[in-house]
Design a protein around this motif. Sequence first.
Motif, mmCIF file in Angstrom:
data_model
loop_
_atom_site.group_PDB
_atom_site.id
_atom_site.type_symbol
_atom_site.label_atom_id
_atom_site.label_comp_id
_atom_site.label_asym_id
_atom_site.label_seq_id
_atom_site.Cartn_x
_atom_site.Cartn_y
_atom_site.Cartn_z
ATOM 1 N N TYR A 1 0.832 -1.194 0.000
ATOM 2 C CA TYR A 1 0.000 0.000 0.000
ATOM 3 C C TYR A 1 0.872 1.252 0.000
ATOM 4 O O TYR A 1 0.596 2.230 -0.706
ATOM 5 C CB TYR A 1 -0.926 0.005 1.215
ATOM 6 N N LEU A 2 1.958 1.220 0.788
ATOM 7 C CA LEU A 2 2.864 2.363 0.847
ATOM 8 C C LEU A 2 3.480 2.636 -0.522
ATOM 9 O O LEU A 2 3.560 3.797 -0.964
ATOM 10 C CB LEU A 2 3.961 2.093 1.874
ATOM 11 N N ALA A 3 3.909 1.590 -1.211
ATOM 12 C CA ALA A 3 4.529 1.765 -2.521
ATOM 13 C C ALA A 3 3.552 2.434 -3.496
ATOM 14 O O ALA A 3 3.935 3.323 -4.270
ATOM 15 C CB ALA A 3 4.979 0.417 -3.070
ATOM 16 N N ARG A 4 2.278 2.046 -3.451
ATOM 17 C CA ARG A 4 1.287 2.655 -4.339
ATOM 18 C C ARG A 4 1.005 4.101 -3.940
ATOM 19 O O ARG A 4 0.882 4.990 -4.791
ATOM 20 C CB ARG A 4 -0.015 1.843 -4.305
ATOM 21 N N ALA A 5 0.904 4.353 -2.611
ATOM 22 C CA ALA A 5 0.572 5.705 -2.139
ATOM 23 C C ALA A 5 1.647 6.707 -2.521
ATOM 24 O O ALA A 5 1.347 7.870 -2.861
ATOM 25 C CB ALA A 5 0.375 5.686 -0.628
ATOM 26 N N LEU A 6 2.907 6.291 -2.488
ATOM 27 C CA LEU A 6 4.002 7.208 -2.791
ATOM 28 C C LEU A 6 4.046 7.605 -4.266
ATOM 29 O O LEU A 6 4.753 8.546 -4.643
ATOM 30 C CB LEU A 6 5.342 6.591 -2.365
ATOM 31 N N GLN A 7 3.294 6.892 -5.103
ATOM 32 C CA GLN A 7 3.220 7.256 -6.523
ATOM 33 C C GLN A 7 2.252 8.410 -6.765
ATOM 34 O O GLN A 7 2.239 9.005 -7.840
ATOM 35 C CB GLN A 7 2.768 6.039 -7.352
ATOM 36 N N ASP A 8 1.422 8.751 -5.761
ATOM 37 C CA ASP A 8 0.437 9.814 -5.906
ATOM 38 C C ASP A 8 1.114 11.165 -5.655
ATOM 39 O O ASP A 8 1.575 11.436 -4.542
ATOM 40 C CB ASP A 8 -0.695 9.602 -4.897
ATOM 41 N N PRO A 9 1.189 12.045 -6.659
ATOM 42 C CA PRO A 9 1.866 13.342 -6.479
ATOM 43 C C PRO A 9 1.138 14.251 -5.488
ATOM 44 O O PRO A 9 1.723 15.213 -4.982
ATOM 45 C CB PRO A 9 1.880 13.944 -7.884
#
Length: 690
Positions: A516-524
Amino acid sequence: MISRLHRCEFLGCTRRQAVAASHKRMTNRAAWLSWTAGLLLVLSSSSLPAQESRTWTDATGKFKIDAKFVSLEGTKVTLLQTSGEEIEIDLSKLSPGDRKVAQDLAKKASENPFQVKETNPFAPKAGKSSTGGSPAGPSMPDRTAPGGTEPAPAAGNGTYTGRDAQLTSSVDGVTELLLTPQSDKLALPRNDAVVDRKLPSRGIALPKKANFFEKANSMLVHSSKPEAVVLYHIAPPGQSPITRVVVLNLETGKITAQGQVPNLYTGVAYGSDGLILVRQVEHHGKGNKGLMEGWIVKGKDLAREWSWEPAKGQSGRDEELVWGEILPDGRVLTANEGGKITCWKTEGDEMKALWRLQAQGSSRPDVTRDGKYMAIVADKQCAVMDLEAGEVVATVPTKGRHLPWPRMAISAEHSRMACFGFDKIIVWDLQTGEEIREIATGPISGGAAPLWLDDDFLLLGGHLLVDVKNQLRLWDYTGAEMTTFYDRTGLFVVGGPSQSSSLIPIALPHPAAKNYLARALQDPNLFILKEGTQVAIDVSGIQDAAQQAAIKDKLTAKLTQRGFVVGASGSIILKASTETGKSEKMSYRSFGEAPWNAKEYNVQSYISRLKFVWNGKDVWEGSGNNIPGFLSLSKDETIEQALKKHEKPNYHFFEHCEIPKLLTKPAENAAAGSSTSALGKSTVTISGLQ
């Protein structure tokens, strides 16, 4: 009480005479507990007539048990469950139908001249236990204070009874350490030889609880063996409290020993030699908060080796023990509420103090897994101590930041150190000595010590996973009654139906959190507040218009210092407000006085509040009030007069309240004001993470 103590440091008190406060609240739950006191389960060694087991229901219809009728004496009905647990309940608290059954059975019993008595083989040898719980082995004797002469029977087969020695303390020749570092820079060698022990992923069934009033209090894990000790507090209203102790093998899931002891104890440490270090806690003004004991497990036997009062003769905060540790070489560390940390060595029946130092009051140190280093906080700085050499390695400044009730955490690899104080974390790199993070977490519930899972993840309160690198409240693990760790595998005590409970091992962080963290960090747009963000200030909610300009100036300085841009408009708004609360009942007593000597006073409360608002949604909130946790009285001043001075909004709050450096975009379904919640959440159940 935390916010009250936090707030009191802003009031600029001088202590000519110090008075402490506590807030008395009568809740519906407290009233219900008082009403249900008659339903408490009681262990007994008395005998009973042979009757068939049946279901008994209380007058409310909410509570049911399967038990045999034993007796009706006056208005007290005694019942016995098939497990050997005796229950005493007032006749009036049974359902109307069951009252008649009890009266009929009592009449029949009185008419039977050949009644057979069935003895409970698991009952204590004398008297009744207040637990009402499952048999937990014979009891160790009371040690409210050292001085008892009765023997200490063991739990199990009785082959080992323990020395039950009463240790004395010697401080002759003790070295008084100062926070004088050996080096001007903190730089520890990294320990890459750390190997985490593993456990089977299956849950472990724990003994069934006695009743509603039994709560898991603390759990200790052996430093080298897959073994844990769980301490339960059983403290029904109006009855003498006891501590139930369960020792279990974490690999096989089997209980290896269990027992019980009068009074309430909490676990402190579990040494490599099998010594279980516990301290007694107060309960309604009773109990010796300066008493520490050493228990030992040999085979199936659990017994007291010794009892000891390290702070005997001290008073106030210096009398209360709050922390301890057993080092690999057998030395014992203790800390009192006043912040004094002492290192002891056992010499026969004497504990000899080797050195001691003064840390911050109400702080909790931390010792590395290998027992080489200890992290402490004192005098506006944090320090690392070499426990083998008995000297302070280096110190780092906290730069005047407010850190009430600080807890230290130092990683197993000797690579990270954190100081967690109420609503913020400061993190240092132990290889360079550099401060690398300050994270505003908001208040965190839970009393578990902070724990480093690796260089990037820190667990707070036993449930909140913080991503230190990205300054995120990443994941919240809810549903557990208590949490501890087997190295870095979480051990969660989770309740089940009918007072059952299980121990659930979970390796953290679990894969779903990392994904989940890896996906969230892709959100600018993940961060809605960060350095450079333009913030508008709204002080229209301050009731006294004459205070608005001064408060806006203070908030402007605070935001600018944080790296934000203050403008007439912005993507996020910081709102300040005050409001009139209700009249609160407060009880105050002088330091050193017994709690029952406190007197009640009515105090008008005022709420001071700060909020960050983004797109119309409250995404962060901090608040405080005007009610002091401590009072400082001038000569001839009464408590009433001192309280009257505080009956106005606390404007100091706006200057001293810590605001976050980063805020993440709230989830679509996040409740208002829930910004301090994590990005994700899992509930620990008897089936694992849900």
